[in-house]
Write a protein that holds these residues in place. Sequence first.
Motif, PDB file in Angstrom:
ATOM      1  N   VAL A  91      33.703  30.407  48.005  1.00  0.00           N
ATOM      2  CA  VAL A  91      34.961  31.131  48.204  1.00  0.00           C
ATOM      3  C   VAL A  91      35.976  30.751  47.125  1.00  0.00           C
ATOM      4  O   VAL A  91      36.660  31.613  46.561  1.00  0.00           O
ATOM      5  N   VAL A  92      36.074  29.451  46.822  1.00  0.00           N
ATOM      6  CA  VAL A  92      37.011  29.012  45.781  1.00  0.00           C
ATOM      7  C   VAL A  92      36.621  29.604  44.432  1.00  0.00           C
ATOM      8  O   VAL A  92      37.477  30.051  43.658  1.00  0.00           O
ATOM      9  N   ARG A  93      35.321  29.634  44.137  1.00  0.00           N
ATOM     10  CA  ARG A  93      34.862  30.208  42.874  1.00  0.00           C
ATOM     11  C   ARG A  93      35.253  31.681  42.773  1.00  0.00           C
ATOM     12  O   ARG A  93      35.753  32.132  41.733  1.00  0.00           O
ATOM     13  N   ALA A  94      35.046  32.431  43.854  1.00  0.00           N
ATOM     14  CA  ALA A  94      35.377  33.850  43.838  1.00  0.00           C
ATOM     15  C   ALA A  94      36.879  34.067  43.669  1.00  0.00           C
ATOM     16  O   ALA A  94      37.320  34.919  42.877  1.00  0.00           O
ATOM     17  N   LEU A  95      37.694  33.298  44.393  1.00  0.00           N
ATOM     18  CA  LEU A  95      39.146  33.459  44.291  1.00  0.00           C
ATOM     19  C   LEU A  95      39.643  33.113  42.883  1.00  0.00           C
ATOM     20  O   LEU A  95      40.513  33.800  42.332  1.00  0.00           O
ATOM     21  N   CYS A  96      39.094  32.051  42.295  1.00  0.00           N
ATOM     22  CA  CYS A  96      39.516  31.673  40.950  1.00  0.00           C
ATOM     23  C   CYS A  96      39.130  32.744  39.932  1.00  0.00           C
ATOM     24  O   CYS A  96      39.883  33.016  38.984  1.00  0.00           O
ATOM     25  N   ARG A  97      37.981  33.364  40.116  1.00  0.00           N
ATOM     26  CA  ARG A  97      37.565  34.400  39.175  1.00  0.00           C
ATOM     27  C   ARG A  97      38.422  35.652  39.317  1.00  0.00           C
ATOM     28  O   ARG A  97      38.730  36.311  38.326  1.00  0.00           O
ATOM     29  N   VAL A  98      38.813  35.988  40.538  1.00  0.00           N
ATOM     30  CA  VAL A  98      39.719  37.121  40.708  1.00  0.00           C
ATOM     31  C   VAL A  98      41.092  36.778  40.130  1.00  0.00           C
ATOM     32  O   VAL A  98      41.755  37.626  39.511  1.00  0.00           O
ATOM     33  N   LEU A  99      41.538  35.535  40.311  1.00  0.00           N
ATOM     34  CA  LEU A  99      42.782  35.108  39.676  1.00  0.00           C
ATOM     35  C   LEU A  99      42.678  35.210  38.156  1.00  0.00           C
ATOM     36  O   LEU A  99      43.641  35.587  37.472  1.00  0.00           O
ATOM     37  N   GLY A 100      41.504  34.872  37.610  1.00  0.00           N
ATOM     38  CA  GLY A 100      41.300  35.031  36.177  1.00  0.00           C
ATOM     39  C   GLY A 100      41.430  36.475  35.733  1.00  0.00           C
ATOM     40  O   GLY A 100      42.014  36.766  34.679  1.00  0.00           O
ATOM     41  N   LEU A 101      40.899  37.396  36.536  1.00  0.00           N
ATOM     42  CA  LEU A 101      41.079  38.823  36.240  1.00  0.00           C
ATOM     43  C   LEU A 101      42.558  39.205  36.236  1.00  0.00           C
ATOM     44  O   LEU A 101      43.012  39.985  35.389  1.00  0.00           O
ATOM     45  N   SER A 102      43.304  38.656  37.198  1.00  0.00           N
ATOM     46  CA  SER A 102      44.733  38.986  37.257  1.00  0.00           C
ATOM     47  C   SER A 102      45.467  38.467  36.027  1.00  0.00           C
ATOM     48  O   SER A 102      46.419  39.104  35.551  1.00  0.00           O
ATOM     49  N   LEU A 103      45.043  37.314  35.484  1.00  0.00           N
ATOM     50  CA  LEU A 103      45.672  36.812  34.259  1.00  0.00           C
ATOM     51  C   LEU A 103      45.380  37.727  33.078  1.00  0.00           C
ATOM     52  O   LEU A 103      46.252  37.983  32.244  1.00  0.00           O
ATOM     53  N   THR A 104      44.140  38.226  32.995  1.00  0.00           N
ATOM     54  CA  THR A 104      43.814  39.178  31.927  1.00  0.00           C
ATOM     55  C   THR A 104      44.682  40.423  32.042  1.00  0.00           C
ATOM     56  O   THR A 104      45.239  40.908  31.049  1.00  0.00           O
ATOM     57  N   SER A 105      44.797  40.969  33.240  1.00  0.00           N
ATOM     58  CA  SER A 105      45.631  42.157  33.434  1.00  0.00           C
ATOM     59  C   SER A 105      47.093  41.867  33.127  1.00  0.00           C
ATOM     60  O   SER A 105      47.805  42.718  32.579  1.00  0.00           O
ATOM     61  N   LEU A 106      47.559  40.666  33.474  1.00  0.00           N
ATOM     62  CA  LEU A 106      48.951  40.306  33.197  1.00  0.00           C
ATOM     63  C   LEU A 106      49.227  40.275  31.700  1.00  0.00           C
ATOM     64  O   LEU A 106      50.271  40.753  31.235  1.00  0.00           O
ATOM     65  N   TYR A 107      48.297  39.728  30.924  1.00  0.00           N
ATOM     66  CA  TYR A 107      48.473  39.712  29.484  1.00  0.00           C
ATOM     67  C   TYR A 107      48.484  41.131  28.913  1.00  0.00           C
ATOM     68  O   TYR A 107      49.257  41.438  28.006  1.00  0.00           O
ATOM     69  N   VAL A 108      47.605  41.987  29.437  1.00  0.00           N
ATOM     70  CA  VAL A 108      47.578  43.370  28.971  1.00  0.00           C
ATOM     71  C   VAL A 108      48.893  44.065  29.312  1.00  0.00           C
ATOM     72  O   VAL A 108      49.450  44.820  28.492  1.00  0.00           O
ATOM     73  N   LEU A 109      49.416  43.811  30.502  1.00  0.00           N
ATOM     74  CA  LEU A 109      50.692  44.421  30.881  1.00  0.00           C
ATOM     75  C   LEU A 109      51.835  43.919  30.009  1.00  0.00           C
ATOM     76  O   LEU A 109      52.783  44.665  29.732  1.00  0.00           O
ATOM     77  N   ALA A 110      51.772  42.658  29.596  1.00  0.00           N
ATOM     78  CA  ALA A 110      52.804  42.160  28.687  1.00  0.00           C
ATOM     79  C   ALA A 110      52.747  42.910  27.355  1.00  0.00           C
ATOM     80  O   ALA A 110      53.786  43.318  26.813  1.00  0.00           O
TER      81      ALA A 110
END
Length: 741
Positions: free
Chosen positions: A110-129
């Motif tokens: 579960v922690v691995r999955a949540l961290c990977r989804v958080l990683g996706l959100s960081l990628t999207s955040l950089y793209v939005l910037a």
Amino acid sequence: MTAGPGRAQAPSGEVVELRVHGVSSAGAAEVLDRPLVRQVAGDRSAGFYRPRPGLSDERGTGGVTLEAYRWSDLPSGTALRTLSLLFLFPFMLINVAVWMRPGDALGGAVVRALCRVLGLSLTSLYVLAGAGVALDLVAWQCLSSPACLSDREWLSWLGGRPVGLRLVVLALVPSAAVSLLWWGARRPGRSFTAFRAPERASAGPPLSTIGQWDTEPLMGRLRSIHIAAAFATLDGSLLAARAAQGVPPAVAALLAVTGAVLLACVVLVCVPPLVDRAPGDPRRDRIARALRATAIALTVAVAGHLLFAPARWRADGGLPGYGSILTWLLVTHAVLLGALGVVLLWHRLRARGHQPPNGLGALVVAAAAGGLAVAYSAELVQRAADLLDRGRSPADALPGPARAYDWAIYGFFRALLVTLVAAAVVALVSRRGRTRAAQAVVERDFPAPPAEAAPRLRQVRAAIVRARFTDLLVPLAVLFAIMAGAGAATTAMALLRPDPGEALQRRTHVPAELVMFGIEVGGVALSAAVLAVVVAAVFAYRSPGFRRHVGVLFDLATFWPRSAHPFAPPCYAERAVPELARRITFLVQSGNGVLLAGYSHGSVLVAATVLQLPAEISARVALLTYSSPLRRLYARLFPAYVGDEMLCGIGGRVGWRWLNLWRDTDAVGGWIFSPHRADEPAGITGPAATVDRRLRDPDGLVAPPGDSVPPPIKGHWPAESDQAYGAAVRDLAARLRAAAP
């Protein structure tokens, strides 16, 4: 690793003391404490060195053959790499967070999955910037303002063009940035291919898998998923602006496909068979590549629609939909952090014999990664707005995005400020207890000090007091994680349209100007930190010594293989650990015993190496660790990989030919099994009770004859020059010789 042409082979029938340095090592000569050295194996990035033949002190204590493994150039490098640390550091942190997961299979998954989804959100955040600068500030606002275009010939050629054309042209900027990340993430993994050990099934401790399997195919799939998410995020920003002018069937269809791509990205990063298993399965590779190709084709389709489909654009205010997308992404990030905290706290509450804060390392690091990524993104957009503004354009009046980023900077600055204040309070409150403990240590180490040694005693006591503060950092880090998560959650206030100052003035009667001043101070401080890193990168490129100190962050963050974010720098342990194992195997097969000495973080490298050695090789190996953070830091932060079972397994593999040297003045390293003194019984039984040896620090309080200053307080400094280190080498070398067949 065999010696190259012209290099000396290891003589047989001897004991080789193989030293592995910690982070930020100056070089092989310093590690060996010999002025002249020669390389006997490896290459320019990492290699094995020995003193040059013919020196009077060519051999070490007890007649051992000295050898050093220098790996410091693997994670550190040029100014370009140092600059990349600034932007990739959040990716590195979220990657480290995955390895801090609990040891049980369910909680870890579960922690691995949540961290990977958080990683996706960081990628999207950089793209939005990037979209915030290129699409919102430039394409939407600046190109619609004659005042902004004045004296800017590099932009004026697009002024007056159709809005769709402007958006498509400026969308090339974030697209190029994503492509650059894509290209850069593919290159480093190839350089370690020749050093990877053959993949084999291992039933040993999880730490033994470091460097044992090829991560590149798995990272290739994760990289394709992140590229797909990046382009889909860009498509969503463009389509949201178009949908604000009306939603014809074509736009609705493109929006549906964009949502499906993003959902597929989230689902795929949570599927272990795709990312964690079957590295050589072409079918799984095709799934990830197909998703990436779909996202790229979708971007082309969106660009074509904006260019050729008629639309009545109302280019006023900020880019439509951008602020809402940004805010909801930040809210989603906060929800994911909350879910991660709940899972980790639930797991630690169920575990017996552990305090709950010790199991929240993944939450702390993930919160820090998110906070830094939000702060970087906000600063990029705000500084770009300041550059374009010049006091005349509407860039300083962004309606939605400015509020979301204001709330983000406010949340990050508040978390940092509260944590610093709490750290100061904890330091003051705990100082009395730490001082009493330090006083007890000093009284036992120096029972009858001379009167002139009183100032030196105070310095020693102060060093121990500072070193013990490390044990209080865990609750402070948890506090920062909670505050950072709450700060991300408050970004949802941007949906209600108030500014932070206005909202807080209504609720707490704090003047709005004071709040906005705090936000400005936080933004300026962050900008100054970014500028400091850029300046540090320049000095790092010009000064090898300074570069080593800057590279400490790389050394610590890139020990663990990439597992959550493919754009993080590669793991140097994927080369260092197999390379060490090969060298040790070569030395043992040549008839030598190997005394493996690991200092500081080097002790973690040698621990992972010992776990990979075959039984017939480890039977001729002894282990010496000093200033080791294995128990004090790694066992707390990485409970699934470093614990009592793993540490005892290392001792068993080397026949308990293991000594660990530690000091009370060390703020990083410490004891492994028991903190007892030499004149005290150990708190444990069995061979583990003989591992730890405490070193008195300093060696004395007054200047020895022939010197003008007292012996230094060494703290976390290497111990090779200590008499206790020489005694440990003689002890372990004698055990190795006695165990020789």
